[in-house]
Design an enzyme around this catalytic site. Structure first.
Site, PDB file in Angstrom:
ATOM      1  N   ASP A   1      39.436  35.817  16.248  1.00 38.29           N
ATOM      2  CA  ASP A   1      38.929  34.643  15.522  1.00 38.29           C
ATOM      3  C   ASP A   1      39.214  33.355  16.297  1.00 38.29           C
ATOM      4  O   ASP A   1      38.665  32.298  15.978  1.00 38.29           O
ATOM      5  CB  ASP A   1      39.590  34.550  14.136  1.00 38.29           C
ATOM      6  CG  ASP A   1      38.708  35.140  13.035  1.00 38.29           C
ATOM      7  OD1 ASP A   1      37.484  35.201  13.231  1.00 38.29           O
ATOM      8  OD2 ASP A   1      39.258  35.521  11.991  1.00 38.29           O
TER       9      ASP A   1
ATOM     10  N   GLN B   1      41.035  37.576   6.895  1.00 40.18           N
ATOM     11  CA  GLN B   1      40.001  36.794   6.220  1.00 40.18           C
ATOM     12  C   GLN B   1      40.636  35.629   5.449  1.00 40.18           C
ATOM     13  O   GLN B   1      41.589  35.819   4.694  1.00 40.18           O
ATOM     14  CB  GLN B   1      39.217  37.722   5.257  1.00 40.18           C
ATOM     15  CG  GLN B   1      38.043  37.056   4.566  1.00 40.18           C
ATOM     16  CD  GLN B   1      36.936  36.644   5.531  1.00 40.18           C
ATOM     17  OE1 GLN B   1      36.604  37.352   6.464  1.00 40.18           O
ATOM     18  NE2 GLN B   1      36.376  35.461   5.304  1.00 40.18           N
TER      19      GLN B   1
ATOM     20  N   LYS C   1      31.050  42.434   8.247  1.00 40.73           N
ATOM     21  CA  LYS C   1      31.674  42.558   9.571  1.00 40.73           C
ATOM     22  C   LYS C   1      31.901  44.028   9.906  1.00 40.73           C
ATOM     23  O   LYS C   1      31.618  44.476  11.020  1.00 40.73           O
ATOM     24  CB  LYS C   1      32.999  41.782   9.606  1.00 40.73           C
ATOM     25  CG  LYS C   1      32.788  40.274   9.610  1.00 40.73           C
ATOM     26  CD  LYS C   1      34.063  39.482   9.314  1.00 40.73           C
ATOM     27  CE  LYS C   1      33.746  37.999   9.186  1.00 40.73           C
ATOM     28  NZ  LYS C   1      34.899  37.180   8.775  1.00 40.73           N
TER      29      LYS C   1
END
Ligand code: NDP
Length: 291
Positions: free
Chosen positions: A120, A97, A53
């Site tokens: 997200d 994460q 990422k």
């Protein structure tokens, strides 16, 4: 005739190129889209994802920051970090994460991220917006990527019966919301299956578009696919393979070799949904910076 292979790497590359002018325009206004990734613990797969990422951000000319914390980080320290990132004007998108260590309440952390920085799309405000079709809500990257893959491969979702296997908050549920929306890449008739679904093969065989996200290697066999269906395999599973340097290889949730003989189009693993996920995260970060 074997199925057309849907090339996620190529679609993702084209989409990242399209993002270039939008990033340049923001930069001309003095805004560099910035993404912060928070990693707690030392799970090797999570480290690899976060590295990818960060690299994708840099390649796109965006700002990226990775904050690595030890596995025993107390929850309040993580919440403090989220607060700091929420207040940081260089950061437009924050991702934590998953999975987090067991002593941390994942929802408490995810809900602490400002909805305007929740790229997200896991905050209830964004979940709600996506579910009612409000375009200011952030669509979770994986289902958003699947939708783009369908759109850009010319696969009509309108009126199609889409069967989703898996009901996680990250993939299955938001996938259903996106396919139900009234607009391009939506207007499907959606069925969502899970571990308690009775006679799963009889349901999957009804699908015009079959989307599988369960985390079980090669679970969906050829006889579970209607001839001519489009198959999107979200699963990423490591299976042992002594013939490779690493000792393992990645396979999807679908038996690809069988699926390719039955479906009209199918995504490979790797090289299908995976590259789209990171691309859509970049899109969401640019959307956050623009908003
Ligand atoms: P979860 O473990 O959170 O959810 C799995 C879902 O599959 C659950 O809803 C579960 O049902 C269902 N399920 C499990 N077994 C069966 C079964 N035998 N029959 C029917 N349904 C079943 O997984 P995720 O959604 O997070 O991930 C799924 C897969 O997608 C994984 O392989 C993951 O690595 C991959 N993934 C890939 C991404 C990418 O970028 N390509 C991004 C995110 C995930 P129940 O709810 O009843 O337990």
């Amino acid at each position: 005739m074997p199925a057309k292979i849907i090339d996620g790497t190529a679609v993702a590359r084209a989409m990242r190129e399209e993002l270039g002018p939008r990033i340049a325009e923001l930069k001309a206004r003095g805004i560099t889209p910035g993404l912060a990734a928070v990693l707690v613990g030392d799970d090797p797969a999570s480290h690899a994802y976060v590295r990818m990422k960060g690299r994708a951000c840099e390649e796109a000319g965006m700002y990226s920051e990775t904050i690595k914390l030890p596995a025993d980080t107390p929850e309040d320290k993580l919440l403090e970090l989220v607060d700091r990132l929420n207040a940081d004007p260089k950061i437009h998108g924050i991702l934590v994460q998953l999975p987090l260590p067991k002593h941390i309440n994942t929802n408490r952390v995810l809900h602490r991220i400002l909805p305007s920085k929740d790229v997200d799309g896991f905050h209830p405000e964004n979940v709600g917006k996506v579910s009612i079709g409000d375009p200011t809500g952030f669509r979770p990257a994986t289902p958003y990527g699947v939708q783009q893959l369908l759109l850009r491969s010319g696969i009509e979702t309108k009126g199609a019966h889409a069967v989703i296997v898996g009901r996680s908050n990250i993939v299955g549920r938001p996938m259903a919301s996106l396919l139900l929306q009234d607009g391009p890449g939506g207007n499907a008739t959606v069925t969502v299956c899970h571990s308690r679904t009775r006679d799963l093969p009889s349901v999957t065989r009804l699908a015009d578009i079959l989307i599988v996200a369960i985390g079980k290697p090669k679970f969906v066999t050829g006889d579970m696919i209607r001839p001519g269906a489009v198959v999107i395999d979200v699963g990423v599973n490591r299976v042992e393979d002594p013939s490779t340097e690493k000792g393992y290889r990645l396979v999807g949730d679908v038996d690809f070799e069988a699926g390719v003989e039955v479906a009209s189009a199918i995504t490979p693993v790797p090289g299908g949904v995976g590259p789209m996920t990171i691309t859509m995260l970049l899109y969401n970060t640019v959307q956050a910076a623009s908003q």
